[in-house]
Design an enzyme around this catalytic site. Structure first.
Site, PDB file in Angstrom:
ATOM      1  N   ILE A  16       0.721  -1.217  -0.066  1.00  0.00           N
ATOM      2  CA  ILE A  16      -0.015  -0.096   0.035  1.00  0.00           C
ATOM      3  C   ILE A  16       0.820   1.313   0.051  1.00  0.00           C
ATOM      4  O   ILE A  16       0.488   2.350  -0.463  1.00  0.00           O
ATOM      5  CB  ILE A  16      -0.891  -0.081   0.996  1.00  0.00           C
ATOM      6  CG1 ILE A  16      -1.710  -1.013   1.036  1.00  0.00           C
ATOM      7  CG2 ILE A  16      -1.739   1.210   1.183  1.00  0.00           C
ATOM      8  CD1 ILE A  16      -2.751  -1.535   2.316  1.00  0.00           C
ATOM      9  N   ASP A  66      14.477   2.282  10.524  1.00  0.00           N
ATOM     10  CA  ASP A  66      13.528   1.612  11.365  1.00  0.00           C
ATOM     11  C   ASP A  66      12.559   2.467  12.226  1.00  0.00           C
ATOM     12  O   ASP A  66      12.843   3.197  12.846  1.00  0.00           O
ATOM     13  CB  ASP A  66      14.228   0.756  12.345  1.00  0.00           C
ATOM     14  CG  ASP A  66      13.607  -0.351  13.247  1.00  0.00           C
ATOM     15  OD1 ASP A  66      11.963  -0.192  13.260  1.00  0.00           O
ATOM     16  OD2 ASP A  66      14.030  -1.250  13.696  1.00  0.00           O
ATOM     17  N   ARG A 128       3.987  12.748  15.216  1.00  0.00           N
ATOM     18  CA  ARG A 128       4.417  14.020  16.015  1.00  0.00           C
ATOM     19  C   ARG A 128       5.414  14.775  15.376  1.00  0.00           C
ATOM     20  O   ARG A 128       5.222  15.807  15.337  1.00  0.00           O
ATOM     21  CB  ARG A 128       5.389  13.231  17.178  1.00  0.00           C
ATOM     22  CG  ARG A 128       6.046  14.284  18.220  1.00  0.00           C
ATOM     23  CD  ARG A 128       6.542  13.782  19.417  1.00  0.00           C
ATOM     24  NE  ARG A 128       7.383  12.733  18.977  1.00  0.00           N
ATOM     25  CZ  ARG A 128       8.163  11.966  20.162  1.00  0.00           C
ATOM     26  NH1 ARG A 128       7.629  12.142  21.301  1.00  0.00           N
ATOM     27  NH2 ARG A 128       9.038  11.183  19.921  1.00  0.00           N
ATOM     28  N   TYR A 172      -1.914  -7.119  16.876  1.00  0.00           N
ATOM     29  CA  TYR A 172      -2.353  -6.380  15.659  1.00  0.00           C
ATOM     30  C   TYR A 172      -3.559  -5.531  16.133  1.00  0.00           C
ATOM     31  O   TYR A 172      -3.711  -4.266  15.659  1.00  0.00           O
ATOM     32  CB  TYR A 172      -2.287  -7.369  14.570  1.00  0.00           C
ATOM     33  CG  TYR A 172      -2.576  -6.567  13.192  1.00  0.00           C
ATOM     34  CD1 TYR A 172      -1.516  -6.093  12.750  1.00  0.00           C
ATOM     35  CD2 TYR A 172      -3.864  -6.670  12.568  1.00  0.00           C
ATOM     36  CE1 TYR A 172      -1.621  -5.341  11.398  1.00  0.00           C
ATOM     37  CE2 TYR A 172      -4.022  -5.837  11.376  1.00  0.00           C
ATOM     38  CZ  TYR A 172      -2.877  -5.443  10.853  1.00  0.00           C
ATOM     39  OH  TYR A 172      -3.114  -4.681   9.636  1.00  0.00           O
ATOM     40  N   LYS A 176      -4.002  -1.446  16.154  1.00  0.00           N
ATOM     41  CA  LYS A 176      -4.844  -0.877  14.908  1.00  0.00           C
ATOM     42  C   LYS A 176      -5.956   0.101  15.879  1.00  0.00           C
ATOM     43  O   LYS A 176      -6.290   1.379  15.275  1.00  0.00           O
ATOM     44  CB  LYS A 176      -5.433  -1.628  13.884  1.00  0.00           C
ATOM     45  CG  LYS A 176      -4.266  -2.479  13.202  1.00  0.00           C
ATOM     46  CD  LYS A 176      -3.294  -1.253  12.190  1.00  0.00           C
ATOM     47  CE  LYS A 176      -2.295  -1.923  11.718  1.00  0.00           C
ATOM     48  NZ  LYS A 176      -1.549  -0.977  10.755  1.00  0.00           N
ATOM     49  N   THR A 207      -1.082  -7.941  -0.799  1.00  0.00           N
ATOM     50  CA  THR A 207       0.329  -7.271  -0.615  1.00  0.00           C
ATOM     51  C   THR A 207       1.205  -8.318  -0.002  1.00  0.00           C
ATOM     52  O   THR A 207       0.862  -9.362   0.381  1.00  0.00           O
ATOM     53  CB  THR A 207       0.352  -6.154   0.253  1.00  0.00           C
ATOM     54  OG1 THR A 207       0.216  -6.633   1.603  1.00  0.00           O
ATOM     55  CG2 THR A 207      -0.918  -5.272  -0.124  1.00  0.00           C
TER      56      THR A 207
END
Ligand SMILES: NC(=O)c1ccc[n+]([C@@H]2O[C@H](COP(=O)([O-])OP(=O)(O)OC[C@H]3O[C@@H](n4cnc5c(N)ncnc54)[C@H](O)[C@@H]3O)[C@@H](O)[C@H]2O)c1
Length: 268
Positions: A16, A66, A128, A172, A176, A207
């Site tokens: 994506i 990273d 940020r 996960y 999210k 993907t």
């Protein structure tokens, strides 16, 4: 789309994120910065962008880093803003997925930590640093009617797993859901200051995240067949189209939204 400014995309080496970088070029962005942990993939995407660019002025930067390292992320965002002169669109696409077989009772702390570090902390570090830059810059004007659009627009990639529970997705799902909370609170903080912040919630998208032969592939393939009303996988380009819309001037009244891009999965 009313996209004339400079974009930064994390996770731009694949899936994506890569599709977003290509879309920004195609709809007329002035430049794109690509961030990813995979340096080789970054170079391939950069080559693609440069070879497709017909605009000699188009600028492309790449940063191998990273997302878990806040100083690296802050440095990259600041370098982009300095080189481009401003930063208009930020897409937080870097992410990893993990299935805890047996659910939370069997989840290892190290797996939990890794997923939260990339998906949530990485998104926060980038958001940020981007907000710090955007708050200082003047509004971007519409290329269509000259009205002031925004100081900046940030799009975080959450997931349908940010809206509903998904079995065996302890870390996960938590990461999210948290990305959606981060999106809403930041949208409120900066609505009057001209920064829009939205999330997209993709469903099953074909993907490299869906590793062939993995438990994730088995479950998502089953979910495409049985739980996705549209009855097929989504493509990275279909998600990128929505993200670019949320970045540009056509979505000037949208902030704090978490938009499903899931073929109807969460409408049930
Ligand atoms: N594919 C799907 O079905 C799906 C569904 C919902 C949400 N999403 C979300 O969309 C986003 C993009 O996923 P994708 O499907 O394109 O996956 P992908 O694996 O194709 O791309 C993710 C990219 O993130 C990079 N990355 C991973 N860890 C990183 C780190 N620590 N630092 C920097 N870069 C890092 C990878 O190298 C990769 O290039 C993720 O946040 C994912 O959770 C994907």
């Amino acid at each position: 789309m009313d996209i004339s400014g400079f974009a930064l995309v994390t996770g731009a080496g694949s899936g994506i994120g890569e599709a977003c970088a290509i879309s920004f070029l195609e709809v007329g962005a002035a430049g794109v910065a690509l961030l990813d942990i995979n340096g080789k993939a970054l170079e391939v995407v950069k080559e693609k962008l440069i070879s497709r660019s017909r605009n000699q002025q188009f600028q492309c930067l790449s940063f191998e880093l990273d997302m878990r390292k806040e100083d690296e992320v802050a440095d990259a965002v600041q370098t982009c803003a300095r080189t481009f002169g401003r930063l208009d669109y930020v897409v937080n696409a870097a992410g990893i997925a993990f299935k805890h077989i047996g659910g939370a009772a069997n989840a290892e702390t190290s797996d939990w930590q890794r997923v939260l570090d990339v998906n949530l902390n990485g998104t926060f570090y980038c958001l940020r640093a981007a907000a710090q830059q955007m708050l200082q810059q003047p509004y971007l004007e519409s290329v269509i009617d000259g009205r002031p659009l925004q100081r900046g627009s940030i799009v975080n990639i959450a997931s349908l797993a940010g809206l509903v529970g998904v079995s065996q997705s302890t870390a996960y799902c938590a990461s999210k859901h948290a990305v959606i909370g981060l999106t809403k609170t930041t949208a409120l903080d900066y609505a009057k200051a001209g920064i829009r912040v939205n999330a997209v919630c993709p469903g099953m998208i074909k993907t490299p995240l869906i590793v062939p032969g993995s438990e994730i592939e088995r479950v998502t393939t089953e979910n495409v067949k049985t739980l996705t009303p549209i009855g097929r996988w989504g493509t990275p380009e279909e998600v990128a189209n929505v993200i670019v819309f949320l970045c540009g001037g056509r979505s000037s009244l949208i902030t704090g939204a978490s938009l499903p891009v899931d073929g109807g999965y969460t409408a049930q």
